[in-house]
Each structure stands twice: as structure tokens, then as C-alpha cells.
Design a protein around this motif. Structure first.
Motif, PDB file in Angstrom:
ATOM      1  N   SER A  45      57.749  55.125  61.630  1.00 19.49           N
ATOM      2  CA  SER A  45      58.074  55.776  62.894  1.00 19.49           C
ATOM      3  C   SER A  45      58.159  54.738  64.008  1.00 19.49           C
ATOM      4  O   SER A  45      57.229  53.960  64.231  1.00 19.49           O
ATOM      5  N   PRO A  47      60.669  53.822  67.819  1.00 21.24           N
ATOM      6  CA  PRO A  47      61.790  54.193  68.687  1.00 21.24           C
ATOM      7  C   PRO A  47      62.953  53.212  68.602  1.00 21.24           C
ATOM      8  O   PRO A  47      64.020  53.462  69.154  1.00 21.24           O
ATOM      9  N   ASN A  48      62.745  52.092  67.905  1.00 22.38           N
ATOM     10  CA  ASN A  48      63.782  51.065  67.838  1.00 22.38           C
ATOM     11  C   ASN A  48      64.806  51.403  66.742  1.00 22.38           C
ATOM     12  O   ASN A  48      64.465  51.425  65.568  1.00 22.38           O
ATOM     13  N   PRO A  49      66.052  51.633  67.134  1.00 25.95           N
ATOM     14  CA  PRO A  49      67.060  52.027  66.139  1.00 25.95           C
ATOM     15  C   PRO A  49      67.415  50.890  65.185  1.00 25.95           C
ATOM     16  O   PRO A  49      68.020  51.123  64.137  1.00 25.95           O
ATOM     17  N   LYS A  64      67.276  58.844  58.761  1.00 30.21           N
ATOM     18  CA  LYS A  64      67.013  58.292  60.089  1.00 30.21           C
ATOM     19  C   LYS A  64      66.901  59.420  61.108  1.00 30.21           C
ATOM     20  O   LYS A  64      67.627  60.405  61.037  1.00 30.21           O
ATOM     21  N   GLY A  65      65.966  59.271  62.027  1.00 30.78           N
ATOM     22  CA  GLY A  65      65.856  60.218  63.126  1.00 30.78           C
ATOM     23  C   GLY A  65      65.856  59.463  64.433  1.00 30.78           C
ATOM     24  O   GLY A  65      66.059  58.244  64.445  1.00 30.78           O
ATOM     25  N   SER A  66      65.596  60.144  65.530  1.00 26.50           N
ATOM     26  CA  SER A  66      65.636  59.475  66.826  1.00 26.50           C
ATOM     27  C   SER A  66      64.489  58.466  66.963  1.00 26.50           C
ATOM     28  O   SER A  66      64.632  57.462  67.647  1.00 26.50           O
ATOM     29  N   ASN A  67      63.356  58.756  66.304  1.00 25.81           N
ATOM     30  CA  ASN A  67      62.237  57.814  66.426  1.00 25.81           C
ATOM     31  C   ASN A  67      61.601  57.484  65.074  1.00 25.81           C
ATOM     32  O   ASN A  67      60.403  57.230  64.981  1.00 25.81           O
ATOM     33  N   TRP A  68      62.390  57.534  64.024  1.00 23.56           N
ATOM     34  CA  TRP A  68      61.875  57.121  62.718  1.00 23.56           C
ATOM     35  C   TRP A  68      63.010  56.672  61.807  1.00 23.56           C
ATOM     36  O   TRP A  68      64.174  57.034  62.006  1.00 23.56           O
TER      37      TRP A  68
END
Ligand code: NAG
Ligand code: NAG
Ligand code: NAG
Ligand code: NAG
Length: 228
Positions: A45, A47-49, A64-68
Motif C-alpha cells: 500500500s 500513494p506512489n503510482p 493496482k488501485g489509487s493507493n496500492w
């Protein structure tokens, strides 16, 4: 800055045994154990894409999610694999190691011993744990009437592949062993979790001079009571 990032991020592992039956746990500097051939989800988890994984294990899927960021890997290697989740591609220090180890439950645990023992004489119990891995996490316990009478933990360096491990225990039979159940148990210590496999029970009968004379005494008393 890197220190702060490091404390903010957590690595979460999803150990997915089957379909939606996922167990989620935190894995900071942690070990993960998986049945040989199973696949596991590793979930980082962040926040770094740009976060990415480094692994020598085969990747089955990615998500992939917005913060994981998550990756499903197949644990089909007996070597211990260390996977890294790089939280920042620019700062090499910011990575979380996860150690992944494959294990195999014994195909069988057997016990060999004579079921009829002479009191005062030596007797042998042979326990065999078939096709287990890894050997260094194995303990074999021999029990008599539920109590552990012998325990052997193997330890040592990492052993690749499944092994068949035998343990021989010698003891002097006594009258107390009469009608007792003996069994062997293989215990794999996987982090905080234990996987246990038991052999069938062997119920032992003993015989000896003592047993015979006491029986005769009992018999004599009963005969005496009956007469008196
Ligand atoms: C990864 O973890 C995040 C937050 O803990 C969760 O929302 C997400 O569903 C997880 N992804 C997978 C593939 O399990
Ligand atoms: C386990 O071993 C015992 C004794 O050798 C044998 O009778 C039994 O069939 C084996 N069981 C399995 C599942 O292999
Ligand atoms: C195995 O035996 C050891 C030593 O007696 C004991 O500490 C341990 O709890 C036993 N394990 C099991 C699962 O019975
Ligand atoms: C001993 O083992 C047998 C067979 O597993 C079982 O039926 C019996 O109840 C056991 N006896 C004791 C005292 O546990």
C-alpha cells in the motif's frame, strides 16, 4: 523526507488460498509461507503510482488501485525468495523486503512399534514423516497417552525439496505403558503458525512377572472375599 515516507507506507500481504478466501496481514520485514505451487497476492500500500515489485517468482497477475499495488506470484521454488516492494523508484533505500518460503505438508506420518511389550525390556518406536518440507522447520513429537515423551527439532540451514525424515526412540517398557496409546506427530513451525500431522495411534499391551503376580494377588483377594 525518505524517513517520513518509509513510516507512512505499509506493506500488506494477501495470502490467497482459494478464490475470495483471502487472509490479510501486515508484513513489515516479515516472512510468508505458502504451500508449494500455490499463488499468493502481495499487496504494497503506497500513494506512489511508480511503486514496483522485484521478484524472482513467476507473476500470475497484477492489480493496482489509487493507493496500492499488488502482484500475484506463484510459489513453485524451493529456494527462499526475497521480494521487494520499491516504494519510490528514485530512492533505492525505500524498499520493503518480504521473504517467501514454500512448504509441503507430509504425505503421511507413520509409527512403527510392537504392540505387545515385555515389562523391563527395551522397546523401539520409529516415526517416519514422509515428503515434508522444509526440514529445518520440522519437529517430531512422540506421545504416550497424550504426553510428549520425545521431541526432536531439526533446525539447521535451509533444505531444498521434500524429505522423508525418520526418528527412532528407545525406552524401557513398564507396566504403566499397558493400554496406552502411542503416536507420532509432525509439526511444521511456519512463523507463528503451526501445521500438525499425526500418525495413527498404536495401543500397547504389556506383560511381565509383576503384572502376573499382582493379578494373582487380586484374584486371591477376590477368591478370599467370596469365601469369607
Ligand atoms: C490492497 O490493499 C488495499 C488497501 O489495504 C485494498 O484496498 C486493496 O483492495 C488491496 N488489493 C488487492 C488486490 O487485494
Ligand atoms: C500411510 O502409511 C501407512 C503405513 O505405511 C499406510 O498403510 C497408509 O496407506 C499410508 N497412507 C497414505 C495416505 O499414504
Ligand atoms: C512438542 O514437544 C515439545 C517438547 O515437549 C513441546 O514443547 C511442544 O509443545 C510439543 N508440540 C506439540 C504440538 O505438541
Ligand atoms: C486409543 O486409540 C484408539 C484408536 O485410535 C481409540 O479408540 C481410544 O479411544 C484411545 N484410547 C485412549 C485412552 O485415548
Amino acid at each position: 523526507m525518505s524517513r517520513i515516507l518509509l513510516t507512512l507506507y505499509t506493506v500488506i500481504l494477501l495470502h490467497q488460498a482459494r478464490s475470495d478466501d483471502a487472509v490479510e496481514f501486515k508484513a513489515i520485514n516479515s516472512e510468508l509461507f505458502a504451500l508449494f505451487g500455490d499463488s499468493v497476492w502481495l499487496n504494497c500500500s503506497t500513494p506512489n503510482p511508480k511503486t514496483y515489485f522485484e521478484s524472482r517468482l513467476f507473476t500470475k497477475d497484477n492489480a493496482k488501485g489509487s493507493n496500492w499495488v499488488a502482484r500475484e506470484v506463484v510459489v513453485d521454488d524451493w529456494e527462499i525468495s526475497t521480494m521487494y516492494c520499491y516504494l519510490s523508484p528514485d530512492i533505492d533505500d525505500i524498499k520493503r523486503p518480504i521473504t517467501v518460503m514454500a512448504y509441503a505438508l507430509p504425505s503421511n506420518v507413520t509409527i512403527d512399534m510392537q504392540p505387545l511389550l515385555k515389562e523391563g525390556e527395551e522397546s523401539t518406536i520409529t516415526c517416519t514423516v514422509h515428503d515434508v518440507a522444509p526440514q529445518e522447520l520440522l519437529t517430531i513429537n512422540i506421545t504416550r497417552g497424550g504426553d510428549v515423551i520425545d521431541s526432536k527439532s531439526y533446525g539447521g540451514p535451509h533444505v531444498l525439496q521434500r524429505r522423508t525424515v525418520g526418528r527412532v526412540y528407545t525406552f524401557t517398557a513398564s507396566r504403566g505403558d499397558n493400554n496406552m496409546n502411542f503416536s507420532c506427530e509432525a509439526i511444521l513451525q511456519l512463523g507463528r503458525e503451526q501445521k500438525r500431522t499425526k500418525s495413527p495411534d498404536i495401543t500397547v499391551q504389556t506383560y511381565g512377572k509383576l503384572f502376573l503376580s499382582e493379578s494373582l494377588t487380586d484374584l486371591g483377594r477376590r477368591v478370599g472375599e467370596g469365601a469369607g
